[in-house]
Design an enzyme around this catalytic site. Structure first.
Site, PDB file in Angstrom:
ATOM      1  CG  HIS A   1      83.208  -8.042  -7.822  1.00  0.00           C
ATOM      2  ND1 HIS A   1      82.590  -8.179  -8.738  1.00  0.00           N
ATOM      3  CD2 HIS A   1      83.830  -8.117  -7.871  1.00  0.00           C
ATOM      4  CE1 HIS A   1      83.509  -7.377  -9.348  1.00  0.00           C
ATOM      5  NE2 HIS A   1      84.531  -7.315  -9.192  1.00  0.00           N
TER       6      HIS A   1
ATOM      7  CB  CYS B   1      87.444   0.256 -10.178  1.00  0.00           C
ATOM      8  SG  CYS B   1      86.465  -1.182  -8.498  1.00  0.00           S
TER       9      CYS B   1
ATOM     10  CB  CYS C   1      85.769  -5.422 -12.384  1.00  0.00           C
ATOM     11  SG  CYS C   1      86.695  -7.258 -11.568  1.00  0.00           S
TER      12      CYS C   1
END
Lengths: 448, 303
Positions: A399, A434, A106
Site C-alpha cells: 500500500h 479509508c 490514502c
C-alpha cells in the site's frame, strides 16, 4: 441531485445531470516494493515518471497533449510542490500537458480519478491521467522547529552581529531530524492503534483477519499467474511482481506472527504484520477520457466512473473508528443512485488492515448500526465475499498510500470490461478507500 | 460577585506581577510562616483582601506560542487556559503575602474550575480581581480556594476557582467532608495518547511564566522531593480542553481534578468524549497501572 434519480443503468447518474460519460481507458503501475527494497533510492518523482512513461508506451501517447494530469503523494517533500508537473516534464508526454498535485491521505489516488472524471463529464477535459505515488523509503525528513526558526532568522539577519546572535541559539538537540509523523496529529495514536480499538469494538477475531490476508495473497498470486496484470504493470528497477506478495503463505504461517497493535487493550491483540499492510513504495496511473477521445485514439473503454461520495467520522472523540468513514459514505452513495449492495458484481474495499474490511462489513450487517447510525430500518446489507477484492488487495500488493486508488481503479475497470465481454450485461463495482484523518472515499464504476 | 468576607480591602497592583518574584517572596514568606507556626503566632485566617489589576492585555506572539503548544487553533479568542495564565499570577501574589496562612512553596493544585461565560478576545482589556476563600480542612492538610475573576468592561467573562492543598498543615479550621470518597477509577476506552517530552514543563513555563522548579528539570524537581520533573497540571487540563475542540462552544464550564502528577518524560493515555448528556468528560491515566492523572468535564455554561 434530485431524490427521484432513477435506478442507475449505464451512465444513469450522468444522464440525470445532463453530463456525458467519463471513461477509464486503461492503467499502468510499477510493481509495488517493500520499504527499503528495490526502490529504496528512487524518489516519488522517479517512480511517478516511470509509471507515466509505462502508460505512455502502453497506449501510444508519446508527445500527446493530455488534457490534464493529476497525481499526488501522501509523504511529500515541500520542494515537490509541483511533483506531478515535474513528472510530466520528465515523461514522454507533450510538455504542454498541464498538471496539478492533489493530496487526500490514502484517498489521494481515488480522488484524482474522481475530480478528473468530473471535469471530463462537464466537458472541461477530453483526456486525463490520474495517479499517485508514495515512498516510505525516501520519505522527507525535516529539521526541528527550533532549528528551522533559527535558520529562517539567520537568513533574514543583515549584520554579522544578528547572524551570530541567531546562530548562538542553536542547541545540540535542535539538530535531531524530525521524521514524518505517522500518528494522527489530534490523538497521538497510530493508524494501527486506532484500528485496534475499532477491531476490539466490533469483536473481530484474529482468525477472521488472517483469512482475509490469506485470500488476498492467494487471489493476487492467481491474478499474476494468469497474466491479468501483464497489461497493467510495467517492471521497474528489476522488480517484475509486487514484492510483498507471498504466494505460499498459509493460515499456519500467519498464525505464528506476533500481534503488533492493540497490545495495551483489555481484549486480546489480534492485528499482526501479516494482517496489516506493510510500508510500501510504488506508483500508479489511470488513463481517463471521453467517448470521443477514446474513439479518436482507438482506445477501448473499460469502465464508466458513475458517481462518488466522500465521508468523514469524528474519531477524535471516539464516536467512530478512524477508518470507518466508508461505512457511512457507501450507504449515502448507493441511496443516491438507487442501488443496494446486491446490485454490485464487485466490491473493492481497500485493505488498510484486514480488520478494516471486516469492521466495515460488520457495520453494514449490524441491525443496530443500520438503525441508529445510518437511519435505516435495519442492517444496510451483506457483501457476498466471493465478490470482494477478487484479485487481492493491499494486504498482498502492499500500500504505497497515494498509489493505491489508481491500482484499484485500473484493476477493477479491466475486470469489469472482461466480465461484460464474457457474460454481457453491465456489471458494477463499488470502490471504498479509508484514509487518515477519519476520511473515506467511495465510488461506483460500471463496465463501459 | 465579591469575596465571602464582608470586610475587605482592595489592593490595586500596577501590573500583573511576574511569577518569579512572587515565588521568591513566597519562599521567604513560607520560611517565616514555618517559624511563626512553631512560635504559635502563625495566621490562621485568610487575609481579607482583594487584589486587582486593570487593563491587562494579551500579547499576540505569546498567545500564538500558547496555542501552538496546547494544540488550540490560532484564533484571536483567548483559550480559557490562556486567560488563567494571564490572570492567575494576581492570585499567586496574594498567596505570597506574609499574612497568608498557608505556605506558597509546596502547595498542591487539587482541582480547578473555570467558567468561560463569554469569549475573550485578543484586543480586550481585562480587569482582574483575585481573592482567597474557603479555608477548610482536608484529610491530609488544609485546602483553600483562590478565586480569580476577569471582566471586560462591566461584564464578568471568566471566573476561575483554583483549589490548593497545604499538605500536613492543620489550622484547626472546620472542614468540608474530610475524606470525600473518590469513585474507583476504571480506565475507559482511550481516544488518544499524549507523549510528553522531557522539556514539556520548560515549554509550558515559557508560555505561562510559571517557572516553578518542580516543572523545569529532573535535578530541580529532585531537590523538591519529586523523582523527576512533573508536568504543570494546567498544561494537562488545557490539553484536554483543546482536545474537546470547538464543540465546547462560546460559554462553558471547564472542571478538572488532579489525582497524581505526571512525571516527565511520560505518556498519558486519554479519553476525551461526549460521554455525558451534559457535555464532554475527559480523563488521563497511566495505561500500565490504570491510575488516573486527571479527570474532568467541559459542559455548556448555564448562565
Amino acid at each position: 441531485m434530485a431524490a427521484s434519480t432513477p435506478k442507475s443503468h449505464t451512465g444513469a447518474a450522468a444522464a440525470a445531470t445532463g453530463a456525458r460519460r467519463a471513461l477509464v481507458l486503461g492503467g499502468n503501475r510499477i510493481p509495488f516494493a517493500r520499504a527499503g527494497g528495490a526502490y529504496a533510492h528512487a524518489s516519488n518523482q522517479d517512480m511517478l515518471t516511470a509509471a507515466l512513461d509505462g502508460l505512455v508506451a502502453r497506449y501510444g501517447l508519446q508527445g500527446e497533449r493530455i488534457g490534464e494530469v493529476a497525481a499526488g503523494a501522501v509523504l511529500k517533500h515541500s520542494r515537490d510542490f509541483n511533483l506531478t508537473r515535474e513528472s510530466v516534464l520528465g515523461s514522454a508526454l507533450s510538455p504542454e500537458t498541464p498538471a496539478y498535485d492533489l493530496q487526500q491521505a490514502c484517498a489521494t489516488g481515488l480522488e484524482t480519478v474522481i475530480s478528473l472524471t468530473n471535469k471530463i463529464r462537464l466537458g472541461q477535459l477530453e483526456s486525463a491521467i490520474a495517479g499517485g505515488v508514495d515512498s516510505t523509503s525516501d520519505a522527507p525528513i525535516a529539521v526541528s522547529d527550533r532549528l528551522r526558526r533559527v535558520l529562517l532568522d539567520l537568513s533574514h539577519a543583515k549584520t554579522t552581529g544578528q547572524k551570530l546572535a541567531a546562530a548562538a541559539r542553536i542547541r545540540p538537540k535542535d539538530l535531531a531530524p524530525a521524521a514524518p509523523r505517522t500518528d494522527e496529529p489530534r490523538t497521538g495514536l497510530s493508524m494501527g492503534e486506532h484500528q485496534a480499538l475499532t477491531t476490539a469494538q466490533w469483536g473481530i477475531t484474529r482468525e477472521a483477519q488472517d483469512e482475509v490476508a490469506l485470500l488476498s495473497h492467494q487471489r493476487l498470486a492467481a491474478a499474476w499467474d494468469a497474466g491479468f496484470f501483464d497489461d497493467l504493470v510495467t517492471p521497474f528497477r528489476g522488480l517484475v511482481r509486487d514484492a510483498n506478495l507471498r504466494a505460499d503463505t498459509s493460515m499456519e504461517k500467519l498464525a505464528k506472527l506476533k500481534p503488533a497493535f492493540g497490545l495495551s487493550l483489555d481484549t486480546p491483540a489480534t492485528m499482526t504484520a501479516g494482517n496489516s499492510t506493510p510500508l510500501t513504495d510504488g506508483a500508479s496511473t489511470v488513463l481517463l477520457g471521453s467517448d470521443e477521445w477514446a474513439a479518436a485514439h482507438d482506445l477501448t473503454p473499460l469502465a464508466v466512473v458513475v458517481d462518488a461520495e466522500a465521508g468523514a467520522v469524528d474519531f477524535v472523540h471516539g464516536v467512530d473508528g478512524l477508518l470507518m468513514a466508508p461505512a457511512f459514505a457507501v450507504p449515502r452513495l448507493l441511496a443516491r443512485n438507487g442501488l443496494t449492495l446486491d446490485d454490485f458484481e464487485y466490491v473493492e474495499i481497500h485493505e488498510a488492515f484486514a480488520s478494516t474490511v471486516l469492521t466495515t462489513l460488520a457495520a453494514w450487517e449490524s441491525e443496530e448500526f443500520g438503525r441508529e447510525r445510518l437511519g435505516l430500518s435495519g442492517a444496510f446489507g451483506k457483501v457476498d465475499r466471493a465478490r470482494l477484492n477478487v484479485h487481492g488487495s493491499s494486504l498482498a500488493a502492499g500500500h504505497p498510500f497515494a498509489a493505491t486508488g489508481g491500482r484499484i481503479v485500473a484493476t477493477i475497470s479491466k475486470e469489469l470490461h472482461r466480465r461484460k465481454a464474457a457474460e454481457g450485461g453491465t456489471p458494477r463495482a463499488l470502490v471504498s478507500v479509508c484514509a487518515a484523518g477519519g476520511l473515506g472515499l467511495t465510488a461506483i464504476l460500471e463496465a463501459a | 460577585m465579591a469575596p465571602a468576607d464582608a470586610v475587605t480591602s482592595t489592593v490595586v497592583l500596577p501590573d500583573v506581577p511576574g511569577l518569579a518574584g512572587v515565588y521568591a517572596r513566597g519562599a521567604g514568606a513560607s520560611g517565616r510562616l514555618a517559624v511563626a507556626r512553631r512560635l504559635g503566632r502563625a495566621p490562621s485566617a485568610l487575609p481579607p483582601v482583594v487584589y486587582a489589576v486593570d487593563g491587562v492585555r494579551a500579547d499576540a506572539s505569546r498567545l500564538t506560542e500558547y496555542q501552538h503548544l496546547l494544540g488550540e487553533p490560532a484564533s484571536d479568542r483567548l483559550p480559557a487556559g490562556f486567560v488563567h495564565v494571564l490572570a492567575f499570577p494576581v492570585a499567586t501574589a496574594l498567596m505570597a503575602r506574609t499574612d497568608f496562612p498557608l505556605p506558597l512553596a509546596g502547595l498542591v493544585h487539587l482541582s480547578n474550575r473555570v467558567e468561560q461565560r463569554a469569549p475573550v478576545l485578543l484586543h480586550d482589556a481585562l480587569d482582574v480581581r483575585a481573592w482567597a476563600e474557603g479555608l477548610r480542612a482536608h484529610r491530609s492538610g488544609t485546602q483553600v480556594d483562590l478565586v480569580t475573576e476577569v471582566r471586560v468592561g462591566p461584564s464578568l467573562v471568566w471566573r476561575g476557582v483554583s483549589t490548593y492543598l497545604a499538605r500536613g498543615v492543620r489550622l484547626g479550621v472546620d472542614g468540608a467532608a474530610p475524606d470525600e470518597d473518590r469513585d474507583e477509577f476504571v480506565p475507559p476506552t482511550p481516544t488518544g495518547r499524549w507523549r510528553l517530552a522531557a522539556d514539556t514543563g520548560r515549554r509550558y513555563a515559557a508560555v505561562s511564566g510559571d517557572r516553578n522548579p518542580i516543572h523545569l528539570t529532573a535535578l530541580s524537581a529532585k531537590a523538591l522531593g519529586f523523582p523527576r520533573a512533573i508536568a504543570h497540571g494546567m498544561y494537562t487540563a488545557a490539553r484536554a480542553l483543546a482536545d474537546v475542540g470547538a464543540a465546547r462552544g462560546d460559554a462553558f464550564v471547564w472542571s478538572v481534578d488532579f489525582a497524581k502528577p505526571v512525571l516527565l518524560p511520560g505518556t498519558v493515555t486519554v479519553r476525551v468524549a461526549h460521554d455525558d448528556a451534559d457535555g464532554f468528560t475527559f480523563a488521563g491515566w497511566d495505561a500500565r497501572s490504570g491510575k488516573p492523572y486527571l479527570t474532568g468535564t467541559v459542559v455548556p455554561y448555564g448562565g
